[in-house]
Design a protein around this motif. Structure first.
Motif, PDB file in Angstrom:
ATOM      1  N   UNK A 165       0.865  -1.181   0.000  1.00 20.67           N
ATOM      2  CA  UNK A 165       0.000   0.000   0.000  1.00 20.67           C
ATOM      3  C   UNK A 165       0.901   1.231   0.000  1.00 20.67           C
ATOM      4  N   UNK A 166       0.901   1.963  -1.105  1.00 22.93           N
ATOM      5  CA  UNK A 166       1.780   3.120  -1.228  1.00 22.93           C
ATOM      6  C   UNK A 166       1.329   3.957  -2.418  1.00 22.93           C
ATOM      7  N   UNK A 167       2.226   4.801  -2.922  1.00 24.12           N
ATOM      8  CA  UNK A 167       1.889   5.668  -4.052  1.00 24.12           C
ATOM      9  C   UNK A 167       3.108   5.838  -4.953  1.00 24.12           C
ATOM     10  N   UNK A 168       2.850   5.882  -6.245  1.00 24.51           N
ATOM     11  CA  UNK A 168       3.887   6.170  -7.237  1.00 24.51           C
ATOM     12  C   UNK A 168       3.384   7.277  -8.149  1.00 24.51           C
ATOM     13  N   UNK A 169       4.290   7.819  -8.942  1.00 31.87           N
ATOM     14  CA  UNK A 169       3.906   8.815  -9.926  1.00 31.87           C
ATOM     15  C   UNK A 169       3.519   8.155 -11.242  1.00 31.87           C
ATOM     16  N   UNK A 170       2.996   8.956 -12.148  1.00 29.03           N
ATOM     17  CA  UNK A 170       2.609   8.433 -13.449  1.00 29.03           C
ATOM     18  C   UNK A 170       3.752   8.417 -14.430  1.00 29.03           C
ATOM     19  N   UNK A 171       4.965   8.136 -13.942  1.00 25.16           N
ATOM     20  CA  UNK A 171       6.159   8.126 -14.775  1.00 25.16           C
ATOM     21  C   UNK A 171       6.641   6.698 -15.002  1.00 25.16           C
ATOM     22  N   UNK A 172       7.730   6.555 -15.732  1.00 29.23           N
ATOM     23  CA  UNK A 172       8.255   5.216 -16.028  1.00 29.23           C
ATOM     24  C   UNK A 172       8.715   4.507 -14.764  1.00 29.23           C
ATOM     25  N   UNK A 173       9.183   5.264 -13.766  1.00 34.38           N
ATOM     26  CA  UNK A 173       9.597   4.652 -12.507  1.00 34.38           C
ATOM     27  C   UNK A 173       8.399   4.056 -11.773  1.00 34.38           C
ATOM     28  N   UNK A 174       7.260   4.735 -11.824  1.00 29.70           N
ATOM     29  CA  UNK A 174       6.057   4.204 -11.208  1.00 29.70           C
ATOM     30  C   UNK A 174       5.628   2.903 -11.861  1.00 29.70           C
ATOM     31  N   UNK A 175       5.704   2.862 -13.189  1.00 30.37           N
ATOM     32  CA  UNK A 175       5.368   1.634 -13.927  1.00 30.37           C
ATOM     33  C   UNK A 175       6.315   0.511 -13.541  1.00 30.37           C
ATOM     34  N   UNK A 176       7.602   0.840 -13.408  1.00 32.03           N
ATOM     35  CA  UNK A 176       8.600  -0.149 -13.026  1.00 32.03           C
ATOM     36  C   UNK A 176       8.284  -0.747 -11.659  1.00 32.03           C
ATOM     37  N   UNK A 177       7.872   0.107 -10.700  1.00 31.04           N
ATOM     38  CA  UNK A 177       7.535  -0.360  -9.356  1.00 31.04           C
ATOM     39  C   UNK A 177       6.348  -1.322  -9.398  1.00 31.04           C
ATOM     40  N   UNK A 178       5.279  -0.909 -10.060  1.00 29.34           N
ATOM     41  CA  UNK A 178       4.082  -1.739 -10.115  1.00 29.34           C
ATOM     42  C   UNK A 178       4.373  -3.065 -10.824  1.00 29.34           C
ATOM     43  N   UNK A 179       5.111  -2.999 -11.916  1.00 35.75           N
ATOM     44  CA  UNK A 179       5.422  -4.222 -12.664  1.00 35.75           C
ATOM     45  C   UNK A 179       6.242  -5.195 -11.829  1.00 35.75           C
ATOM     46  N   UNK A 180       7.198  -4.665 -11.053  1.00 34.39           N
ATOM     47  CA  UNK A 180       8.029  -5.545 -10.216  1.00 34.39           C
ATOM     48  C   UNK A 180       7.187  -6.219  -9.136  1.00 34.39           C
TER      49      UNK A 180
END
Length: 261
Positions: free
Chosen positions: A43-58
């Motif tokens: 449970x957390x938050x990421x931005x709508x950037x490529x790093x956020x996508x990387x986090x969710x995908x991992x």
């Protein structure tokens, strides 16, 4: 066994090595718990950037529930600019990005209460929720890392079930600190000591365990993986000594790779 990581997540960026990976104390914890066989959520938050996508995908790759990972489309995912001093990680600069305004929603809290335990830390921004979560039967695992100041830890320890700290060496000062920390409420206080192993205290006795020898590539994530191994043991009903051994085994696997899992 169902556990949730709640709070800080980021991307560690080694600009001089042209390498990066998704991480955060609770991220590393839930990834290891998932690998050990637990049901895990983040449970957390990421931005709508490529790093956020990387986090969710991992997290998805590691079979971690991301249904309460929020995305701020216009925001920047938190990053840590990192370096290595030999094999030891060095935190150079923290850029909080969207983590700077992270807070739990009512739906997040309801989701969390479906778990046996949560893992968080000082960057998680949820300290004010801990008492309420524990009142609903959730066990709180708190990683204080090297923050061994009584002024910092004191207000949080009464709302903690398992408290984890990192010390340089075992001495009288460390033992006094562990006794003090336990007196405020945690079931078990655990201290990791790097190459000197680990110590746990349950209010009655001290338990000690050495490390599992391994080739060190990067020490990042050693504490988080140790915590996951120890807690997998505890939540499975193992003894403290067996849990310390599992923590040591899990940490040994991590320091042998560049990434923290």
């Amino acid at each position: 066994m169902r556990v949730a990581g709640v709070g800080f997540c980021c991307i560690d960026v080694y600009e001089n090595l042209n390498r990066l990976y998704p991480t955060g104390n609770s991220v590393d914890f839930v990834i290891h718990m998932s690998r050990l066989g637990a049901e895990a959520s983040m449970v957390s938050v990421v931005g709508g950037d490529s790093y956020g996508t990387l986090m969710i995908d991992k997290l998805r790759e590691e079979r971690v529930d991301v249904s309460h990972m929020h995305t701020q489309e216009e925001g920047q995912t938190a990053i840590f600019r990192m370096d290595l001093n030999g094999n030891d990680r060095v935190h150079k600069e923290k850029v909080e990005g969207v983590m700077g305004s992270f807070s739990l929603t009512a739906a997040d809290v309801d989701f969390i209460t479906g778990h046996q335990a949560i893992h968080t830390n000082l960057s998680g921004r949820i300290d004010h929720h801990l008492a309420g979560l524990r009142s609903r039967g959730i066990q709180v695992i708190y990683d204080f890392s090297t923050r061994t100041s009584r002024e910092i830890a004191g207000p949080i320890l009464p709302d903690t079930d398992y408290a984890f700290f990192s010390y340089v060496q075992e001495d009288d000062k460390m033992e006094a600190f562990i006794r003090w920390a336990h007196s405020l409420g945690p079931r078990i206080v655990v201290v990791t000591l790097g190459e000197a192993g680990s110590v746990a205290f349950d209010g009655e006795r001290f338990y000690r365990e050495g490390i599992v020898p391994a080739e060190v590539v990067n020490t990042v994530g050693a504490g988080d993986s140790f915590c996951a191994g120890f807690m997998y043991g505890q939540l499975s009903g193992w003894t403290i000594q067996e849990s310390l051994k599992q923590g040591a085994r899990t940490a040994a696997e991590v320091i042998s790779s560049f990434e923290p899992y």
